[in-house]
Scaffold this motif. Structure first.
Motif, PDB file in Angstrom:
ATOM      1  N   LEU A  51       0.772  -1.635  -0.331  1.00  0.00           N
ATOM      2  CA  LEU A  51      -0.191   0.228   0.032  1.00  0.00           C
ATOM      3  C   LEU A  51       0.829   1.290  -0.447  1.00  0.00           C
ATOM      4  CD1 LEU A  51      -2.693  -0.719   2.240  1.00  0.00           C
ATOM      5  CD2 LEU A  51      -3.344   0.067  -0.377  1.00  0.00           C
ATOM      6  N   GLN A  52       1.755   1.260   0.423  1.00  0.00           N
ATOM      7  CA  GLN A  52       2.961   2.747   1.147  1.00  0.00           C
ATOM      8  C   GLN A  52       3.589   2.435  -0.531  1.00  0.00           C
ATOM      9  OE1 GLN A  52       5.476   0.949   4.017  1.00  0.00           O
ATOM     10  NE2 GLN A  52       4.696   2.991   5.007  1.00  0.00           N
ATOM     11  N   ASP A  53       3.427   1.198  -1.476  1.00  0.00           N
ATOM     12  CA  ASP A  53       4.383   1.966  -2.598  1.00  0.00           C
ATOM     13  C   ASP A  53       2.931   2.241  -3.295  1.00  0.00           C
ATOM     14  OD1 ASP A  53       6.844   1.082  -4.821  1.00  0.00           O
ATOM     15  OD2 ASP A  53       5.500  -0.464  -5.471  1.00  0.00           O
ATOM     16  N   LEU A  54       2.469   1.767  -3.369  1.00  0.00           N
ATOM     17  CA  LEU A  54       1.213   2.291  -4.801  1.00  0.00           C
ATOM     18  C   LEU A  54       0.513   3.231  -4.229  1.00  0.00           C
ATOM     19  CD1 LEU A  54      -1.394  -0.651  -4.243  1.00  0.00           C
ATOM     20  CD2 LEU A  54      -0.813   0.089  -6.690  1.00  0.00           C
ATOM     21  N   ASP A  55       0.672   4.544  -2.844  1.00  0.00           N
ATOM     22  CA  ASP A  55       0.450   5.066  -2.462  1.00  0.00           C
ATOM     23  C   ASP A  55       1.294   6.244  -3.120  1.00  0.00           C
ATOM     24  OD1 ASP A  55      -1.220   7.272  -1.163  1.00  0.00           O
ATOM     25  OD2 ASP A  55       0.573   7.361   0.626  1.00  0.00           O
ATOM     26  N   ARG A  56       2.904   5.732  -3.325  1.00  0.00           N
ATOM     27  CA  ARG A  56       3.824   6.691  -3.769  1.00  0.00           C
ATOM     28  C   ARG A  56       3.438   6.592  -5.227  1.00  0.00           C
ATOM     29  NH1 ARG A  56       6.468   3.925   0.215  1.00  0.00           N
ATOM     30  NH2 ARG A  56       7.009   2.264  -1.159  1.00  0.00           N
ATOM     31  N   LYS A  57       3.496   5.702  -5.536  1.00  0.00           N
ATOM     32  CA  LYS A  57       3.143   5.378  -7.979  1.00  0.00           C
ATOM     33  C   LYS A  57       1.889   6.826  -7.604  1.00  0.00           C
ATOM     34  CE  LYS A  57       4.990   1.283  -8.327  1.00  0.00           C
ATOM     35  NZ  LYS A  57       4.293  -0.379  -9.071  1.00  0.00           N
ATOM     36  N   LEU A  58       1.027   6.700  -7.128  1.00  0.00           N
ATOM     37  CA  LEU A  58      -0.196   7.181  -6.520  1.00  0.00           C
ATOM     38  C   LEU A  58      -0.092   8.298  -6.977  1.00  0.00           C
ATOM     39  CD1 LEU A  58      -3.357   7.199  -7.515  1.00  0.00           C
ATOM     40  CD2 LEU A  58      -3.478   6.784  -5.097  1.00  0.00           C
ATOM     41  N   LYS A  59       0.991   9.533  -5.742  1.00  0.00           N
ATOM     42  CA  LYS A  59       1.300  11.013  -5.577  1.00  0.00           C
ATOM     43  C   LYS A  59       2.540  10.993  -7.109  1.00  0.00           C
ATOM     44  CE  LYS A  59       0.809  10.858  -0.732  1.00  0.00           C
ATOM     45  NZ  LYS A  59       1.635  10.882   0.209  1.00  0.00           N
ATOM     46  N   ALA A  60       3.093  10.010  -7.526  1.00  0.00           N
ATOM     47  CA  ALA A  60       3.970  10.346  -8.325  1.00  0.00           C
ATOM     48  C   ALA A  60       2.847  11.123 -10.019  1.00  0.00           C
ATOM     49  CB  ALA A  60       4.523   9.804  -8.924  1.00  0.00           C
ATOM     50  N   VAL A  61       1.689   9.825 -10.259  1.00  0.00           N
ATOM     51  CA  VAL A  61       0.721  10.156 -11.179  1.00  0.00           C
ATOM     52  C   VAL A  61      -0.025  11.071 -11.112  1.00  0.00           C
ATOM     53  CG1 VAL A  61      -0.495   8.916 -12.872  1.00  0.00           C
ATOM     54  CG2 VAL A  61       1.042   7.503 -11.680  1.00  0.00           C
ATOM     55  N   GLN A  62      -0.642  10.995  -9.927  1.00  0.00           N
ATOM     56  CA  GLN A  62      -1.287  12.230  -9.656  1.00  0.00           C
ATOM     57  C   GLN A  62      -0.832  14.144 -10.502  1.00  0.00           C
ATOM     58  OE1 GLN A  62      -4.890  12.734  -8.762  1.00  0.00           O
ATOM     59  NE2 GLN A  62      -4.675  14.513  -9.550  1.00  0.00           N
ATOM     60  N   GLU A  63       0.612  13.606  -9.607  1.00  0.00           N
ATOM     61  CA  GLU A  63       1.392  15.140 -10.070  1.00  0.00           C
ATOM     62  C   GLU A  63       1.347  15.371 -11.156  1.00  0.00           C
ATOM     63  OE1 GLU A  63       4.866  14.749  -7.929  1.00  0.00           O
ATOM     64  OE2 GLU A  63       3.883  15.604  -5.986  1.00  0.00           O
ATOM     65  N   MET A  64       1.782  13.632 -11.991  1.00  0.00           N
ATOM     66  CA  MET A  64       1.764  13.817 -13.362  1.00  0.00           C
ATOM     67  C   MET A  64       1.237  14.806 -13.778  1.00  0.00           C
ATOM     68  SD  MET A  64       3.293  11.141 -16.052  1.00  0.00           S
ATOM     69  CE  MET A  64       2.130   9.876 -15.805  1.00  0.00           C
ATOM     70  N   PHE A  65      -0.227  14.071 -13.915  1.00  0.00           N
ATOM     71  CA  PHE A  65      -1.851  14.568 -14.274  1.00  0.00           C
ATOM     72  C   PHE A  65      -1.926  15.980 -14.015  1.00  0.00           C
ATOM     73  CE2 PHE A  65      -6.018  14.871 -13.326  1.00  0.00           C
ATOM     74  CZ  PHE A  65      -6.839  14.494 -14.880  1.00  0.00           C
ATOM     75  N   ASP A  66      -1.751  16.733 -12.947  1.00  0.00           N
ATOM     76  CA  ASP A  66      -2.052  18.180 -13.500  1.00  0.00           C
ATOM     77  C   ASP A  66      -0.991  18.266 -13.619  1.00  0.00           C
ATOM     78  OD1 ASP A  66      -3.795  17.040 -10.622  1.00  0.00           O
ATOM     79  OD2 ASP A  66      -2.371  17.241  -8.863  1.00  0.00           O
ATOM     80  N   GLN A  67       0.805  18.496 -13.956  1.00  0.00           N
ATOM     81  CA  GLN A  67       1.230  19.355 -15.027  1.00  0.00           C
ATOM     82  C   GLN A  67       0.303  18.862 -16.385  1.00  0.00           C
ATOM     83  OE1 GLN A  67       5.153  17.898 -14.808  1.00  0.00           O
ATOM     84  NE2 GLN A  67       6.014  19.465 -16.253  1.00  0.00           N
ATOM     85  N   GLN A  68       0.411  17.720 -16.914  1.00  0.00           N
ATOM     86  CA  GLN A  68      -0.416  17.559 -18.373  1.00  0.00           C
ATOM     87  C   GLN A  68      -1.419  17.836 -18.316  1.00  0.00           C
ATOM     88  OE1 GLN A  68      -0.816  13.336 -18.422  1.00  0.00           O
ATOM     89  NE2 GLN A  68       1.635  12.714 -19.585  1.00  0.00           N
ATOM     90  N   MET A  69      -2.335  18.473 -17.244  1.00  0.00           N
ATOM     91  CA  MET A  69      -4.149  19.342 -17.204  1.00  0.00           C
ATOM     92  C   MET A  69      -3.620  20.270 -17.106  1.00  0.00           C
ATOM     93  SD  MET A  69      -6.940  18.985 -17.451  1.00  0.00           S
ATOM     94  CE  MET A  69      -7.322  17.974 -17.295  1.00  0.00           C
ATOM     95  N   ASN A  70      -1.676  20.809 -16.549  1.00  0.00           N
ATOM     96  CA  ASN A  70      -2.069  22.821 -17.377  1.00  0.00           C
ATOM     97  C   ASN A  70      -1.653  22.404 -18.556  1.00  0.00           C
ATOM     98  OD1 ASN A  70      -2.783  23.504 -14.331  1.00  0.00           O
ATOM     99  ND2 ASN A  70      -0.576  22.658 -13.772  1.00  0.00           N
ATOM    100  N   GLU A  71      -0.754  22.321 -19.006  1.00  0.00           N
ATOM    101  CA  GLU A  71      -0.673  22.503 -20.419  1.00  0.00           C
ATOM    102  C   GLU A  71      -1.203  22.117 -21.210  1.00  0.00           C
ATOM    103  OE1 GLU A  71       2.753  18.657 -21.165  1.00  0.00           O
ATOM    104  OE2 GLU A  71       4.156  20.076 -19.622  1.00  0.00           O
ATOM    105  N   VAL A  72      -2.123  20.828 -20.838  1.00  0.00           N
ATOM    106  CA  VAL A  72      -3.600  20.912 -22.025  1.00  0.00           C
ATOM    107  C   VAL A  72      -3.903  22.422 -21.947  1.00  0.00           C
ATOM    108  CG1 VAL A  72      -6.301  20.323 -22.176  1.00  0.00           C
ATOM    109  CG2 VAL A  72      -3.820  18.603 -21.487  1.00  0.00           C
ATOM    110  N   VAL A  73      -5.109  22.892 -20.747  1.00  0.00           N
ATOM    111  CA  VAL A  73      -5.450  24.232 -20.370  1.00  0.00           C
ATOM    112  C   VAL A  73      -4.176  25.533 -21.060  1.00  0.00           C
ATOM    113  CG1 VAL A  73      -6.166  25.808 -18.976  1.00  0.00           C
ATOM    114  CG2 VAL A  73      -6.032  23.779 -18.622  1.00  0.00           C
ATOM    115  N   ASN A  74      -3.253  25.563 -21.205  1.00  0.00           N
ATOM    116  CA  ASN A  74      -2.605  26.484 -21.711  1.00  0.00           C
ATOM    117  C   ASN A  74      -2.096  26.361 -23.125  1.00  0.00           C
ATOM    118  OD1 ASN A  74      -2.128  27.706 -18.850  1.00  0.00           O
ATOM    119  ND2 ASN A  74      -0.631  26.833 -18.292  1.00  0.00           N
ATOM    120  N   THR A  75      -2.679  24.991 -23.996  1.00  0.00           N
ATOM    121  CA  THR A  75      -2.206  24.968 -24.705  1.00  0.00           C
ATOM    122  C   THR A  75      -3.096  25.821 -25.947  1.00  0.00           C
ATOM    123  OG1 THR A  75      -1.612  22.614 -24.906  1.00  0.00           O
ATOM    124  CG2 THR A  75      -2.032  23.641 -27.121  1.00  0.00           C
TER     125      THR A  75
END
Length: 78
Positions: A51-75
């Protein structure tokens, strides 16, 4: 417009990965809780580590999602 579509497509893929990770996390939490109620502590501890490993992966993917969303919005749209 193609750059925008590509970014949206990437965002959809990232969102699918997030959903998968959330589902996996919830499934393992339920399994851990079940094992704890059955007093199978060794297996519950192994699930806790997973669960701890999954939580780390989840946070990393969430950060990537947020960054990509900012890129989409600013395109700029054409």
């Amino acid at each position: 417009m193609n750059a925008f579509k590509e970014k949206v497509y990437q965002q959809i893929e990232t969102a699918e990965e997030l959903l998968h990770l959330y589902a996996e996390l919830e499934k393992k939490k339920k399994m851990r809780d079940f094992l704890m109620t059955m007093e199978i502590h060794d297996s519950a501890e192994q699930l806790h580590v997973q669960l701890q490993d999954l939580d780390r992966k989840l946070k990393a993917v969430q950060e990537m999602f947020d960054q990509q969303m900012n890129e989409v919005v600013n395109t700029p749209s054409e």
